[in-house]
Every structure is written in structure tokens, then in C-alpha cells.
Design an enzyme around this catalytic site. Structure first.
Site, PDB file in Angstrom:
ATOM      1  N   ILE A  86      -4.996   4.407 -10.605  1.00  0.00           N
ATOM      2  CA  ILE A  86      -4.734   5.639  -9.860  1.00  0.00           C
ATOM      3  C   ILE A  86      -5.847   5.801  -8.828  1.00  0.00           C
ATOM      4  O   ILE A  86      -6.973   6.152  -9.157  1.00  0.00           O
ATOM      5  CB  ILE A  86      -4.628   6.853 -10.802  1.00  0.00           C
ATOM      6  CG1 ILE A  86      -3.379   6.678 -11.687  1.00  0.00           C
ATOM      7  CG2 ILE A  86      -4.570   8.151 -10.017  1.00  0.00           C
ATOM      8  CD1 ILE A  86      -3.098   7.798 -12.646  1.00  0.00           C
ATOM      9  N   ASP A  87      -5.512   5.485  -7.573  1.00  0.00           N
ATOM     10  CA  ASP A  87      -6.475   5.591  -6.476  1.00  0.00           C
ATOM     11  C   ASP A  87      -6.536   7.037  -5.988  1.00  0.00           C
ATOM     12  O   ASP A  87      -5.906   7.927  -6.560  1.00  0.00           O
ATOM     13  CB  ASP A  87      -6.124   4.626  -5.346  1.00  0.00           C
ATOM     14  CG  ASP A  87      -4.725   4.866  -4.775  1.00  0.00           C
ATOM     15  OD1 ASP A  87      -4.151   5.957  -4.969  1.00  0.00           O
ATOM     16  OD2 ASP A  87      -4.213   3.950  -4.105  1.00  0.00           O
ATOM     17  N   SER A  88      -7.285   7.283  -4.936  1.00  0.00           N
ATOM     18  CA  SER A  88      -7.473   8.659  -4.472  1.00  0.00           C
ATOM     19  C   SER A  88      -6.158   9.305  -4.024  1.00  0.00           C
ATOM     20  O   SER A  88      -5.932  10.489  -4.271  1.00  0.00           O
ATOM     21  CB  SER A  88      -8.519   8.731  -3.361  1.00  0.00           C
ATOM     22  OG  SER A  88      -8.151   7.905  -2.276  1.00  0.00           O
TER      23      SER A  88
ATOM     24  N   ALA B  92      -4.315  10.128  -7.139  1.00  0.00           N
ATOM     25  CA  ALA B  92      -5.008  11.219  -7.831  1.00  0.00           C
ATOM     26  C   ALA B  92      -4.614  12.561  -7.223  1.00  0.00           C
ATOM     27  O   ALA B  92      -4.385  13.537  -7.948  1.00  0.00           O
ATOM     28  CB  ALA B  92      -6.512  11.016  -7.776  1.00  0.00           C
TER      29      ALA B  92
END
Length: 80
Positions: A34-36, A39
Site C-alpha cells: 500500500i503506497d501513498s 494509503a
């Protein structure tokens, strides 16, 4: 579906994993990729589906699925 099940379902969908494979010890970044951007999507989905508001400090401290569950259970829903 209770709050915890809803949280797991949302995390699973965003991570592209089956809900049954999501456990509290999993790290959002390292284990679930889960990258930015994901997120941010996760925060918006949680707030929308659960009728809550997650403040920036709480969001910054959510590193594992367990952290997300603990944060969500500590927040009262906003009145409609």
C-alpha cells in the site's frame, strides 16, 4: 458486517488480496504494497464507509493492519 470486517474488506480490496489472507500483523507497506496513493484511498474509504474522521496524527501511526483496526475502534462515528 461489523466495523473490523469492514476495515479488513476495504484493506483487502485496495491491496488486491482476499480478505481471509489479511491478518493484524501485516504491514501496510511491506506486506500489502500500500503506497501513498493507496494509503490515501484507504483513509477516504474508511472515513466514508464508517462515518468517521481520522486525524493526520492517527493516520501517520497506522503501519499495520492491527494499527488500523485499533485506530478505527477508538473513533466514534460522526453523527449523521
Amino acid at each position: 458486517m461489523n466495523r473490523s470486517e469492514t476495515v479488513i474488506s476495504i484493506i483487502a480490496r485496495i491491496a488486491g488480496r482476499p480478505a481471509a489472507s489479511i491478518v493484524p500483523e501485516m504491514e501496510l507497506v511491506a506486506d500489502l504494497d500500500i503506497d501513498s496513493a493507496k494509503a490515501l484511498e484507504l483513509l477516504v474509504e474508511l472515513e466514508d464507509h464508517l462515518g468517521i474522521e481520522i486525524d493526520d496524527e492517527d493516520a501517520a501511526n497506522m503501519n499495520t493492519v492491527g494499527d488500523v483496526l485499533a485506530t478505527i475502534t477508538s473513533i466514534d462515528p460522526q453523527p449523521a
